[in-house]
Design an enzyme around this catalytic site. Structure first.
Site, PDB file in Angstrom:
ATOM      1  N   CYS A  92     -45.071  94.841  39.994  1.00  0.00           N
ATOM      2  CA  CYS A  92     -43.666  94.983  39.590  1.00  0.00           C
ATOM      3  C   CYS A  92     -43.451  96.216  38.708  1.00  0.00           C
ATOM      4  O   CYS A  92     -42.373  96.816  38.735  1.00  0.00           O
ATOM      5  CB  CYS A  92     -43.173  93.723  38.889  1.00  0.00           C
ATOM      6  SG  CYS A  92     -44.080  93.256  37.397  1.00  0.00           S
ATOM      7  N   HIS A 168     -42.465  90.463  33.620  1.00  0.00           N
ATOM      8  CA  HIS A 168     -41.956  91.099  34.828  1.00  0.00           C
ATOM      9  C   HIS A 168     -41.153  92.351  34.467  1.00  0.00           C
ATOM     10  O   HIS A 168     -40.363  92.331  33.522  1.00  0.00           O
ATOM     11  CB  HIS A 168     -41.073  90.114  35.599  1.00  0.00           C
ATOM     12  CG  HIS A 168     -40.740  90.563  36.982  1.00  0.00           C
ATOM     13  ND1 HIS A 168     -41.644  90.496  38.028  1.00  0.00           N
ATOM     14  CD2 HIS A 168     -39.621  91.108  37.500  1.00  0.00           C
ATOM     15  CE1 HIS A 168     -41.083  90.967  39.119  1.00  0.00           C
ATOM     16  NE2 HIS A 168     -39.854  91.360  38.825  1.00  0.00           N
TER      17      HIS A 168
END
Length: 231
Positions: A92, A168
């Site tokens: 990510c 994330h």
């Protein structure tokens, strides 16, 4: 081979940024605060903010509720927005960099093999785009997966690549007068409303504050900015 996640570390991110063909006059820097006084210290123009947030129950619940709402109400998505679906675990951070660079490629003046990859994938779906970016090798000169793994190993944190990441990365960019949240784990981009090149930093900081307010008890947030290097 399981991949390590990238750290929210400007030094590592800048190495990656410049390997993507971004000239050295652009850099990733830490954002130490999201209030107006703090933002005033960041050199403009700012082309993207990269938010690292906890992959928490609140984070996922809000994402699900938001997805349902946007499917029902619809939203403006500019046609040439470059969005990548994440197809590989723990990348990510790399996808946030790709979103930041690809949607500002002309302003950044990128050159080299990564520019060729962007051109090769620009007409694909977000799913196919993600698959090709992380499997394609442009001759033997550039392999996105290898670059990710090499730079992820330069991080200072000890992580187990076989365990899911607890955090994330999300990219926030301005495109055609709109502020977009680009998150490869979501079905589609999220339009957070109108913005301009001049107000983008403040508007994107406000979106970051919203993320933080939904997880107010968690301190594991960081923000970085893609900005012009100081002279």
């Amino acid at each position: 081979m399981a991949l390590l996640p990238l750290e929210s570390n400007p030094e590592v991110m800048n190495k990656f940024l410049h390997l993507l063909g971004v000239p050295n006059k652009w850099n990733i820097v830490d954002v130490y605060g999201l209030e107006q006084d703090d933002l005033a210290y960041i050199t403009k123009p700012v082309l993207a903010l990269i938010l690292l947030c906890p992959n928490s129950e609140q984070f996922n619940k809000h994402a699900e509720e938001e997805s349902v709402k946007l499917k029902e109400e619809g939203q403006i998505i500019t046609p040439d927005l470059f969005f990548v679906k994440q197809s590989v675990p723990n990348v990510c951070g790399t996808i946030a960099l790709i979103h930041s660079v690809a949607n500002n490629s002309e302003k950044l003046g990128i050159e080299g093999p990564f520019k060729h990859l962007l051109e090769k994938t620009k007409d694909l779906t977000p799913e196919k785009r993600g698959e090709l970016l992380f499997s394609c090798e442009d001759g033997e000169s550039f392999n996105l997966m290898s670059v990710h793994q090499e730079l992820a190993q330069e991080g200072q944190s000890e992580v187990n690549p076989n365990e899911p990441a607890n955090n994330h990365f999300i990219a926030l960019i301005e495109k055609d007068g709109h502020l977009y949240e680009l998150n490869g784990s979501k079905e589609f981009p999220v339009n957070h409303g109108p913005t301009t090149e001049d107000t983008f930093l403040e508007d994107a900081a406000n979106v970051c504050r919203q993320f933080i307010s939904r997880n107010a008890e968690d301190v594991n947030f960081t923000v970085m900015a893609l900005t012009a290097a100081e002279n």
